[in-house]
Design a protein around this motif. Structure first.
Motif, PDB file in Angstrom:
ATOM      1  N   GLN A 304       0.841  -1.198   0.000  1.00  0.00           N
ATOM      2  CA  GLN A 304       0.000   0.000   0.000  1.00  0.00           C
ATOM      3  C   GLN A 304       0.875   1.246   0.000  1.00  0.00           C
ATOM      4  OE1 GLN A 304      -2.442  -0.398   3.507  1.00  0.00           O
ATOM      5  NE2 GLN A 304      -3.812  -1.892   2.557  1.00  0.00           N
ATOM      6  N   ILE A 305       0.397   2.299  -0.667  1.00  0.00           N
ATOM      7  CA  ILE A 305       1.095   3.582  -0.693  1.00  0.00           C
ATOM      8  C   ILE A 305       0.373   4.572   0.222  1.00  0.00           C
ATOM      9  CG2 ILE A 305       1.605   5.611  -2.124  1.00  0.00           C
ATOM     10  CD1 ILE A 305       2.252   3.797  -4.418  1.00  0.00           C
ATOM     11  N   SER A 306       1.137   5.314   0.995  1.00  0.00           N
ATOM     12  CA  SER A 306       0.582   6.358   1.855  1.00  0.00           C
ATOM     13  C   SER A 306       1.579   7.511   1.919  1.00  0.00           C
ATOM     14  CB  SER A 306       0.288   5.811   3.258  1.00  0.00           C
ATOM     15  OG  SER A 306       1.478   5.325   3.864  1.00  0.00           O
ATOM     16  N   GLU A 307       1.253   8.521   2.720  1.00  0.00           N
ATOM     17  CA  GLU A 307       2.143   9.671   2.883  1.00  0.00           C
ATOM     18  C   GLU A 307       2.370   9.958   4.360  1.00  0.00           C
ATOM     19  OE1 GLU A 307       0.793  13.114   0.799  1.00  0.00           O
ATOM     20  OE2 GLU A 307       1.161  12.241  -1.185  1.00  0.00           O
ATOM     21  N   VAL A 308       3.527  10.509   4.652  1.00  0.00           N
ATOM     22  CA  VAL A 308       3.865  10.981   5.999  1.00  0.00           C
ATOM     23  C   VAL A 308       4.029  12.493   5.936  1.00  0.00           C
ATOM     24  CG1 VAL A 308       5.660  11.019   7.779  1.00  0.00           C
ATOM     25  CG2 VAL A 308       4.925   8.841   6.800  1.00  0.00           C
ATOM     26  N   ASP A 309       3.383  13.196   6.853  1.00  0.00           N
ATOM     27  CA  ASP A 309       3.415  14.653   6.872  1.00  0.00           C
ATOM     28  C   ASP A 309       4.835  15.170   7.092  1.00  0.00           C
ATOM     29  OD1 ASP A 309       1.626  17.256   7.293  1.00  0.00           O
ATOM     30  OD2 ASP A 309       3.251  17.274   8.771  1.00  0.00           O
ATOM     31  N   PHE A 310       5.273  16.071   6.236  1.00  0.00           N
ATOM     32  CA  PHE A 310       6.636  16.598   6.265  1.00  0.00           C
ATOM     33  C   PHE A 310       6.947  17.273   7.602  1.00  0.00           C
ATOM     34  CE2 PHE A 310       9.673  20.050   5.664  1.00  0.00           C
ATOM     35  CZ  PHE A 310      10.688  19.460   4.930  1.00  0.00           C
ATOM     36  N   PHE A 311       6.036  18.118   8.078  1.00  0.00           N
ATOM     37  CA  PHE A 311       6.320  18.908   9.284  1.00  0.00           C
ATOM     38  C   PHE A 311       6.299  18.051  10.541  1.00  0.00           C
ATOM     39  CE2 PHE A 311       4.590  21.949   6.221  1.00  0.00           C
ATOM     40  CZ  PHE A 311       5.647  22.834   6.156  1.00  0.00           C
ATOM     41  N   ALA A 312       5.304  17.148  10.638  1.00  0.00           N
ATOM     42  CA  ALA A 312       5.237  16.288  11.816  1.00  0.00           C
ATOM     43  C   ALA A 312       6.487  15.409  11.907  1.00  0.00           C
ATOM     44  CB  ALA A 312       3.984  15.425  11.767  1.00  0.00           C
ATOM     45  N   TYR A 313       6.920  14.863  10.766  1.00  0.00           N
ATOM     46  CA  TYR A 313       8.122  14.026  10.779  1.00  0.00           C
ATOM     47  C   TYR A 313       9.353  14.846  11.128  1.00  0.00           C
ATOM     48  CZ  TYR A 313      12.046  11.207   9.336  1.00  0.00           C
ATOM     49  OH  TYR A 313      13.234  10.538   9.340  1.00  0.00           O
ATOM     50  N   SER A 314       9.452  16.069  10.591  1.00  0.00           N
ATOM     51  CA  SER A 314      10.611  16.905  10.875  1.00  0.00           C
ATOM     52  C   SER A 314      10.740  17.198  12.359  1.00  0.00           C
ATOM     53  CB  SER A 314      10.524  18.210  10.074  1.00  0.00           C
ATOM     54  OG  SER A 314      10.555  17.954   8.685  1.00  0.00           O
ATOM     55  N   LEU A 315       9.590  17.423  13.020  1.00  0.00           N
ATOM     56  CA  LEU A 315       9.620  17.659  14.464  1.00  0.00           C
ATOM     57  C   LEU A 315      10.096  16.411  15.215  1.00  0.00           C
ATOM     58  CD1 LEU A 315       6.304  19.675  14.860  1.00  0.00           C
ATOM     59  CD2 LEU A 315       8.604  20.530  15.293  1.00  0.00           C
ATOM     60  N   LYS A 316       9.618  15.237  14.779  1.00  0.00           N
ATOM     61  CA  LYS A 316      10.073  13.992  15.402  1.00  0.00           C
ATOM     62  C   LYS A 316      11.575  13.799  15.201  1.00  0.00           C
ATOM     63  CE  LYS A 316       5.750  11.388  14.910  1.00  0.00           C
ATOM     64  NZ  LYS A 316       5.107  10.223  14.272  1.00  0.00           N
ATOM     65  N   GLU A 317      12.051  14.141  14.000  1.00  0.00           N
ATOM     66  CA  GLU A 317      13.467  13.992  13.684  1.00  0.00           C
ATOM     67  C   GLU A 317      14.309  14.896  14.578  1.00  0.00           C
ATOM     68  OE1 GLU A 317      15.670  13.210   9.457  1.00  0.00           O
ATOM     69  OE2 GLU A 317      14.565  15.069   9.651  1.00  0.00           O
ATOM     70  N   GLN A 318      13.841  16.139  14.782  1.00  0.00           N
ATOM     71  CA  GLN A 318      14.573  17.065  15.647  1.00  0.00           C
ATOM     72  C   GLN A 318      14.557  16.574  17.098  1.00  0.00           C
ATOM     73  OE1 GLN A 318      12.756  20.887  14.968  1.00  0.00           O
ATOM     74  NE2 GLN A 318      13.129  20.779  12.771  1.00  0.00           N
ATOM     75  N   ALA A 319      13.395  16.030  17.530  1.00  0.00           N
ATOM     76  CA  ALA A 319      13.308  15.509  18.896  1.00  0.00           C
ATOM     77  C   ALA A 319      14.247  14.319  19.089  1.00  0.00           C
ATOM     78  CB  ALA A 319      11.874  15.103  19.209  1.00  0.00           C
ATOM     79  N   GLU A 320      14.372  13.475  18.046  1.00  0.00           N
ATOM     80  CA  GLU A 320      15.278  12.338  18.128  1.00  0.00           C
ATOM     81  C   GLU A 320      16.722  12.803  18.253  1.00  0.00           C
ATOM     82  OE1 GLU A 320      16.805   8.341  17.852  1.00  0.00           O
ATOM     83  OE2 GLU A 320      14.966   9.284  18.578  1.00  0.00           O
ATOM     84  N   LEU A 321      17.081  13.853  17.529  1.00  0.00           N
ATOM     85  CA  LEU A 321      18.431  14.398  17.624  1.00  0.00           C
ATOM     86  C   LEU A 321      18.703  14.917  19.033  1.00  0.00           C
ATOM     87  CD1 LEU A 321      21.091  15.242  16.291  1.00  0.00           C
ATOM     88  CD2 LEU A 321      19.984  17.379  15.597  1.00  0.00           C
TER      89      LEU A 321
END
Length: 364
Positions: A304-321
């Motif tokens: 299946q194909i879906s999308e991940v929201d750019f901004f929500a993921y970017s915030l998660k990425e920054q939190a992971e850092l």
């Protein structure tokens, strides 16, 4: 329809690892053919003997069959080095002009509709090629994909990593904003028509980031799709060129991204500049902004194909850092004050993600 996956392995003096690399290709099981080309740069460490050993094993255990004017080894009985419909195994050993030149030699000899390369110290995971075959048969619009990031220790054992380390989502705007670390080359596969559209060759002006420069050219034409499955991995050891020459790696990536920025449409470049300027999220829209995902749910028979929201993921990425930085501080200092700080950051992250989602809903 016969799916042929072309794999190129450039190699020079990698006798310690190349057997694992070759076996990870030949042992792929499924409904496809493998077109495997190994380009050895004139090794003097016994690599050629190892490469030749696998050709002899295929000859001894398989019959020959011609497909698309190319000879394939087809196993007539169970054989651990030929578990697909057939394998074309070809190799040369001669001096070349470096990594990019070796890849161009290999790809110029390849015929597959699906293309990839695997360096001679890295490995594919089981079922990688069958997953790729299924995806490309199911989705005509998908032109290039990358699996979840994974890596191996020097002894070949799989390293563990967090979810966000595995799911390093990237698109053209990630690159244009210099957030390029990393599209894992070992897990990247593309269609031949995209390869031809992007120039049909590796840029030999680059010595280390030939993959990053190629991704920039791919982004000019197509979206990258992220497969929620580990397909191939990078092996960590003392002589990894990327780790030994990281300043040059970053310099080449900066040059490649500058070239990308000069070629994209003006509106795309301006959109990336707005992202860098932290424009309000509810005012930003672009059809290529969100990340494209391909996954197969448990017990499902199709992807299946879906999308991940750019901004929500970017915030998660920054939190992971931030989390990883705090872990390093806690390890180095032994400070107990780090734990409540981590909880505060986690709560703030949830609030920001919720606010971003709310603004996008009311402005849609």
């Amino acid at each position: 329809m016969n799916s042929i996956i072309s794999v190129v392995t450039p190699s020079y003096n990698q006798a310690e690892f190349i057997a694992d690399t070759i076996e990870s290709v030949l042992s792929q099981e499924g409904d496809f053919y493998i077109d495997y080309v190994i380009i050895d740069g004139g090794s003097n460490d016994g690599s050629s003997d190892i490469i030749d050993r696998y050709e002899k094993a295929l000859k001894e255990n398989c019959r020959m069959e011609t497909i698309s004017d190319l000879c394939f080894y087809v196993a007539e009985k169970p054989f651990h080095l030929n578990r697909c419909k057939g394998i074309s195994y070809r190799w040369i050993s001669e001096k070349d002009k470096g990594h990019g030149d070796a890849l161009n030699k290999g790809f110029s000899r390849s015929i597959g509709d699906i293309m990839c390369w695997l360096n001679s110290d890295d490995m594919y995971l089981d079922n990688a090629f069958q997953s790729i075959t299924e995806i490309y048969r199911q989705f005509n619009q998908v032109k290039w994909v990358v699996g979840q990031n994974c890596s191996f220790n020097k002894d070949g054992s799989l390293r563990s990593c967090t979810y966000l380390e595995k799911c390093r989502y990237k698109n053209i705007f990630s690159f244009l904003t210099h957030n390029y670390e990393w599209i894992q080359q070992e897990g990247t596969f593309w269609r031949r028509d995209l390869w031809q559209k992007a120039g049909g060759k590796i840029n030999t002006d680059y010595k280390l980031m030939v993959d990053g420069e190629l991704w920039c050219r791919f982004f000019l034409h197509e979206n990258l799709y992220h497969v929620h499955k580990e397909l191939g991995g990078f092996r960590y050891h003392d002589t990894n060129r990327a780790h030994l020459f990281m300043p040059q790696v970053r310099s080449e990536m900066a040059r490649a991204i500058s070239g990308l920025a000069r070629q994209v449409p003006v509106q795309t470049r301006e959109f990336a500049e707005n992202l860098l300027a932290n424009a309000p999220v509810q005012e930003i829209r672009h059809e290529r902004l969100n990340f494209k995902i391909i996954e197969k749910k448990p017990k499902a028979t199709e992807w299946q194909i879906s999308e991940v929201d750019f901004f929500a993921y970017s915030l998660k990425e920054q939190a992971e850092l931030i989390r990883r930085t705090l872990n390093n501080l806690e390890y180095k200092t032994g400070s107990r004050l780090i734990t409540p700080l981590r909880w505060a950051i986690r709560s703030a992250r949830k609030m920001v993600i919720g606010a971003a989602s709310f603004f996008r809903r009311i402005s849609a």
